[in-house]
Design an enzyme around this catalytic site. Structure first.
Site, short mmCIF file in Angstrom:
data_model
loop_
_atom_site.label_atom_id
_atom_site.label_comp_id
_atom_site.label_asym_id
_atom_site.label_seq_id
_atom_site.Cartn_x
_atom_site.Cartn_y
_atom_site.Cartn_z
N ASP A 237 9.19 -5.41 8.11
CA ASP A 237 8.20 -4.38 8.43
C ASP A 237 8.34 -3.88 9.87
O ASP A 237 7.65 -4.33 10.79
CB ASP A 237 6.78 -4.88 8.18
N ASP B 233 1.02 -11.15 6.92
CA ASP B 233 1.56 -10.35 5.82
C ASP B 233 2.86 -9.65 6.20
O ASP B 233 3.49 -9.02 5.35
CB ASP B 233 0.52 -9.33 5.33
N GLY C 103 0.79 -1.22 0.00
CA GLY C 103 0.00 0.00 0.00
C GLY C 103 0.82 1.27 0.00
O GLY C 103 0.33 2.34 -0.35
#
Length: 486
Positions: free
Chosen positions: A261, A251, A92
Site C-alpha cells: 500500500d 491493515d 474499498g
C-alpha cells in the site's frame, strides 16, 4: 477472449468462501488508455513483452471485462489505524482479479481504483492518476533495490473526473504479489469472534505461504515468529535506504513481509530521524525513526488476533498462550538489530564484524542529521570517499567532525570497499520531485517521463545518464507534500 493463450488461474484465496470476501465486477473506466506498464513485472509473470497489445488486455486492466478464470472480489479485513482500532475496513477500492500460475509460483493480480465495493465506506472506490503513478514507479523501484514489495504491472487511465482536493482524473494500477493478506485479515475475524473463519484463514495461509509452520507444535506461534522475522528484515531494509511508508496501519502490513500500500510514502532528502512523509500524520506516529517500533507494535496486534487459535480452556493456559505469542514477537528485536547492523556494515564498506561497528554507523548518522545531509547522496559519496572525500565533505557543516569520523572509518574499512559500497548505496531513488515531474507530464497526456524514470529506477546502482536524476532536489521540491488523499 483471453489476451494470453493458456493462462491458468488457480484462485486459492477464493476457496476460503464468502466469509472472506464479496464477489463483484469492477466498475470500469470509460474510454481507457494505457499510461504505463512494467516489462520487469511482466517478466516475473512469464508474460510476453507485447502482452499489452493482445486483444482485450486494455479492457481487462481497465476493469471493463474479465478474462476466463478471473474471479473479481473484494476482501474484508479490519485493523488499527494510527494506533486506534478502526473496526471493519476491507478492500474499498481494490479488486482481486485472481491468482495466475507463473515461473515464480502463483501470483495474485489486483486492480487498485476499480470502483465501489461493500467496503468503500465513504469513499468512491477510485484512484487518481497522480497516486497511481507514484505507486507504480515506487513498487518497481523498490523491487530493483531488492526490497520485498508488491509489484506493479501497469496503469490504465481515463478522463473520468475524480474529486479529491481538486478535480483529477481516474486511473487503475494493477498490483501483483504472492498474497495480499494483511495483519488486518486475522484481526478482523478474531475481533468479531468468528473463530472458525479465523482458523480456516490460518490453516489456509500456512498451507499455501508458510508450509514449514504446519508441523510445529503450535502452528499459529510458528507463523507469528516467521512473520516477525520477515517484518524485521523489511524494516531494516526500509531504514537503510531512508524510506518512509507514511501509513503503517495494521491493515497495511503484509503477512509476507512485503512493502504494501504505497500511499503517502517518501524517500528522505535531508536526513532527519523525525521526518514525517505523510502530511496527514500531524502527530508524527509514522516518522522515520519510529517505523521499527511501530512494526513491533503492529506485531503485537497480530499476536492478539492469533491468540484465539491457542488453548485457553483455563486461566493459566491463557497466560501461557499469551507468553508464547509474545516470545515469538520478541524475535523481532534481535533480528531487526542484527539485520540493520549488517546493512549498515555493507553501506559503510566494512568487512567482517568488529565491536565498534555500531558506534561507527550511529556516529555517521548523527553527523548527517546535524547537517541535514542528503541521505542517498551522503552514502553514495561516502562510497568514493577513500579516494575523493571532498564531494562528501561538501554536504556537511561541521567538516572537522566529519574528518575525525572519516579517519576512524578509513582505519576500519578495506581498500577494495568502493566497488562493494557502490553496489549497495543507490545513486537514484524515487524522490518526490522526480515522481512529480512524471505526474505533471502525464497530466498533459505525456507518459514518456514515466517510461524513462521506470528504466532509470530499474538500475538504481548505476549512475544515470541525466545527472539531475541523482542530484540534490531543487528548491521547489521543498514545497511538495503527500497525504492520505489519493
Amino acid at each position: 477472449m483471453n489476451a494470453l493463450d493458456g493462462l491458468a488461474w488457480t484462485n486459492r484465496f477464493a476457496s476460503l468462501g464468502p466469509d472472506f470476501f464479496t464477489e463483484l465486477p469492477a466498475q470500469g473506466l470509460p474510454d481507457p488508455y494505457w499510461v504505463a506498464h512494467s516489462p520487469a513485472c511482466a517478466e516475473v509473470l512469464g508474460w510476453p513483452a507485447d502482452w499489452t497489445q493482445r486483444p482485450g488486455a486494455l479492457a481487462a486492466f481497465a476493469g471493463n471485462t474479465s478474462w476466463p478464470g478471473m474471479r473479481p472480489l473484494a476482501s474484508v479485513y479490519s485493523g488499527h489505524q494510527f494506533g486506534v482500532w478502526a473496526g471493519q475496513l476491507g478492500d474499498g477500492r481494490a479488486l482481486w482479479l485472481g491468482e495466475v500460475d507463473t515461473p515464480a509460483g502463483p501470483q495474485e493480480l489486483q486492480l487498485k481504483g476499480g470502483g465501489l465495493t461493500p467496503y468503500s465506506r465513504r469513499g468512491d472506490g477510485r484512484a487518481v492518476l497522480r497516486s497511481s503513478i507514484r505507486e507504480f514507479l515506487c513498487s518497481e523501484a523498490m523491487a530493483a533495490l531488492g526490497v520485498p514489495t508488491t509489484r506493479a504491472l501497469c496503469i490504465t487511465g481515463s478522463r473520468l473526473p475524480v474529486i479529491r482536493e481538486s478535480v483529477e482524473t481516474a486511473a487503475i494500477v494493477t498490483r501483483v504479489a504472492p498474497s495480499f493478506v494483511r495483519f488486518g485479515h486475522f484481526e478482523h475475524f478474531a475481533h468479531h469472534q468468528q473463530l472458525d473463519a479465523l482458523r480456516r484463514l490460518a490453516d489456509w495461509f500456512i498451507a499455501h505461504h508458510a508450509p514449514e509452520c504446519a508441523d510445529a507444535p503450535e502452528p499459529a506461534v510458528a507463523l507469528l515468529r516467521k512473520v516477525a522475522l520477515q517484518t524485521a528484515d523489511l524494516m531494516a531494509h526500509w531504514q537503510s535506504i531512508g524510506f518512509c511508508h507514511g501509513v503503517m496501519n495494521t491493515d497495511n502490513m503484509s503477512m509476507l513481509g512485503l512493502t504494501l500500500d504505497y500511499g503517502p510514502f517518501g524517500f528522505m532528502d535531508g536526513f532527519d530521524p523525525g521526518h514525517v512523509c505523510n502530511h496527514s500524520d500531524d502527530r508524527g506516529r509514522y516518522a522515520y525513526a519510529r517505523q521499527p517500533a511501530v512494526a513491533f507494535w503492529n506485531l503485537h496486534a497480530l499476536a492478539q488476533g492469533l491468540l484465539p487459535l491457542l488453548p485457553i480452556d483455563r486461566e493459566k493456559d491463557a497466560e501461557a498462550s499469551t507468553e508464547r505469542l509474545l516470545e515469538a514477537v520478541e524475535g523481532y528485536r534481535e533480528r531487526f538489530a542484527s539485520q540493520m547492523l549488517a546493512r549498515m556494515r555493507a553501506k559503510l564498506g566494512l568487512a567482517g564484524e568488529q565491536d565498534g561497528d555500531q558506534a561507527l554507523a550511529d556516529d555517521f548518522l548523527k553527523l548527517m542529521a546535524a547537517s541535514r545531509a542528503d541521505f542517498t547522496i551522503s552514502f553514495r559519496r561516502l562510497s568514493r570517499a577513500l579516494s575523493t572525500p571532498e564531494p562528501l565533505r561538501d554536504l556537511f557543516i561541521d567538516r572537522e567532525a566529519l574528518d575525525a569520523w572519516l579517519a576512524r572509518w578509513r582505519a576500519r574499512t578495506a581498500a577494495d570497499a568502493e566497488a562493494r559500497m557502490l553496489a549497495v548505496n543507490p545513486a537514484v531513488v524515487l524522490r518526490n520531485h522526480l515522481a512529480e515531474g512524471a505526474i505533471r507530464a502525464a497530466q498533459q497526456n505525456d507518459f514518456t517521463e514515466i517510461e524513462r524514470l521506470l528504466k532509470v529506477l530499474g538500475r538504481p546502482f548505476d549512475e544515470p545518464a541525466l545527472p539531475s536524476d541523482a542530484a540534490l532536489p531543487p528548491d521547489w521540491a521543498q514545497g511538495l507534500e503527500v497525504s492520505c488523499s489519493s
